[in-house]
Design a protein around this motif. Structure first.
Motif, PDB file in Angstrom:
ATOM      1  N   MET A  15     -45.337   6.940  50.864  1.00 57.48           N
ATOM      2  CA  MET A  15     -44.811   6.035  49.838  1.00 57.48           C
ATOM      3  C   MET A  15     -43.293   6.061  49.919  1.00 57.48           C
ATOM      4  O   MET A  15     -42.689   7.132  49.802  1.00 57.48           O
ATOM      5  N   SER A  16     -42.674   4.897  50.121  1.00 58.35           N
ATOM      6  CA  SER A  16     -41.221   4.873  50.267  1.00 58.35           C
ATOM      7  C   SER A  16     -40.513   3.977  49.251  1.00 58.35           C
ATOM      8  O   SER A  16     -39.296   3.940  49.213  1.00 58.35           O
ATOM      9  N   CYS A  17     -41.293   3.253  48.435  1.00 60.96           N
ATOM     10  CA  CYS A  17     -40.660   2.346  47.472  1.00 60.96           C
ATOM     11  C   CYS A  17     -41.595   2.130  46.281  1.00 60.96           C
ATOM     12  O   CYS A  17     -42.743   2.570  46.283  1.00 60.96           O
ATOM     13  N   VAL A  18     -41.089   1.437  45.284  1.00 63.17           N
ATOM     14  CA  VAL A  18     -41.876   1.162  44.079  1.00 63.17           C
ATOM     15  C   VAL A  18     -43.108   0.328  44.423  1.00 63.17           C
ATOM     16  O   VAL A  18     -44.183   0.537  43.859  1.00 63.17           O
ATOM     17  N   HIS A  19     -42.964  -0.588  45.361  1.00 64.37           N
ATOM     18  CA  HIS A  19     -44.108  -1.411  45.773  1.00 64.37           C
ATOM     19  C   HIS A  19     -45.234  -0.523  46.327  1.00 64.37           C
ATOM     20  O   HIS A  19     -46.407  -0.742  46.026  1.00 64.37           O
ATOM     21  N   CYS A  20     -44.870   0.479  47.107  1.00 61.37           N
ATOM     22  CA  CYS A  20     -45.865   1.407  47.656  1.00 61.37           C
ATOM     23  C   CYS A  20     -46.610   2.139  46.532  1.00 61.37           C
ATOM     24  O   CYS A  20     -47.833   2.242  46.548  1.00 61.37           O
ATOM     25  N   SER A  21     -45.852   2.641  45.574  1.00 66.08           N
ATOM     26  CA  SER A  21     -46.495   3.382  44.485  1.00 66.08           C
ATOM     27  C   SER A  21     -47.390   2.472  43.649  1.00 66.08           C
ATOM     28  O   SER A  21     -48.435   2.896  43.165  1.00 66.08           O
ATOM     29  N   LYS A  22     -47.008   1.207  43.482  1.00 69.86           N
ATOM     30  CA  LYS A  22     -47.849   0.251  42.745  1.00 69.86           C
ATOM     31  C   LYS A  22     -49.155  -0.006  43.492  1.00 69.86           C
ATOM     32  O   LYS A  22     -50.212  -0.127  42.878  1.00 69.86           O
ATOM     33  N   ARG A  23     -49.077  -0.104  44.829  1.00 60.59           N
ATOM     34  CA  ARG A  23     -50.286  -0.309  45.627  1.00 60.59           C
ATOM     35  C   ARG A  23     -51.239   0.877  45.473  1.00 60.59           C
ATOM     36  O   ARG A  23     -52.448   0.696  45.330  1.00 60.59           O
ATOM     37  N   VAL A  24     -50.687   2.095  45.483  1.00 62.46           N
ATOM     38  CA  VAL A  24     -51.507   3.290  45.302  1.00 62.46           C
ATOM     39  C   VAL A  24     -52.134   3.284  43.912  1.00 62.46           C
ATOM     40  O   VAL A  24     -53.323   3.549  43.750  1.00 62.46           O
ATOM     41  N   GLU A  25     -51.337   2.958  42.906  1.00 69.44           N
ATOM     42  CA  GLU A  25     -51.840   2.903  41.532  1.00 69.44           C
ATOM     43  C   GLU A  25     -53.003   1.913  41.412  1.00 69.44           C
ATOM     44  O   GLU A  25     -54.044   2.228  40.839  1.00 69.44           O
ATOM     45  N   GLU A  26     -52.828   0.719  41.954  1.00 68.75           N
ATOM     46  CA  GLU A  26     -53.877  -0.297  41.879  1.00 68.75           C
ATOM     47  C   GLU A  26     -55.138   0.139  42.622  1.00 68.75           C
ATOM     48  O   GLU A  26     -56.250  -0.068  42.140  1.00 68.75           O
ATOM     49  N   ALA A  27     -54.971   0.764  43.784  1.00 72.11           N
ATOM     50  CA  ALA A  27     -56.128   1.218  44.563  1.00 72.11           C
ATOM     51  C   ALA A  27     -56.912   2.285  43.809  1.00 72.11           C
ATOM     52  O   ALA A  27     -58.145   2.268  43.789  1.00 72.11           O
ATOM     53  N   LEU A  28     -56.206   3.205  43.165  1.00 72.39           N
ATOM     54  CA  LEU A  28     -56.889   4.270  42.432  1.00 72.39           C
ATOM     55  C   LEU A  28     -57.512   3.756  41.132  1.00 72.39           C
ATOM     56  O   LEU A  28     -58.588   4.209  40.742  1.00 72.39           O
ATOM     57  N   LYS A  29     -56.856   2.813  40.477  1.00 73.92           N
ATOM     58  CA  LYS A  29     -57.436   2.225  39.263  1.00 73.92           C
ATOM     59  C   LYS A  29     -58.733   1.467  39.571  1.00 73.92           C
ATOM     60  O   LYS A  29     -59.595   1.335  38.710  1.00 73.92           O
ATOM     61  N   ALA A  30     -58.854   0.976  40.795  1.00 73.65           N
ATOM     62  CA  ALA A  30     -60.042   0.222  41.195  1.00 73.65           C
ATOM     63  C   ALA A  30     -61.246   1.121  41.469  1.00 73.65           C
ATOM     64  O   ALA A  30     -62.373   0.638  41.571  1.00 73.65           O
ATOM     65  N   VAL A  31     -61.016   2.433  41.568  1.00 76.73           N
ATOM     66  CA  VAL A  31     -62.114   3.369  41.819  1.00 76.73           C
ATOM     67  C   VAL A  31     -62.980   3.462  40.564  1.00 76.73           C
ATOM     68  O   VAL A  31     -62.477   3.691  39.466  1.00 76.73           O
TER      69      VAL A  31
END
Length: 74
Positions: A15-31
């Motif tokens: 993760m290198s930017c806010v966009h990366c962390s948002k993608r991780v957040e969305e992926a985990l929320k979808a679990v």
């Protein structure tokens, strides 16, 4: 009563930017079973509160499928 909550901490590389962390957040929320997710770009980790206990592999796959590397889950 909601006394017991299951929290997992996922340590993530790549993760290198806010966009990366948002993608991780969305992926985990979808679990299925995830109640809330808090991703820290600075600490390179995500804290996930679960409704039910999930195998680490499910959380790892959700993160790695979008291109990041999970180094540890506690």
């Amino acid at each position: 009563m909601f006394g017991n909550k299951i929290t997992k901490t996922i340590f993530i590389e790549g993760m290198s930017c806010v966009h990366c962390s948002k993608r991780v957040e969305e992926a985990l929320k979808a679990v299925k079973g995830a109640k809330s997710v808090n991703v820290s770009l600075e600490e390179k980790k995500a804290e996930v509160v679960l409704k039910v206990d999930l195998e680490h592999e499910i959380l790892k796959t959700a993160v790695e499928d979008i291109g990041f590397m999970v180094t540890e889950i506690k």
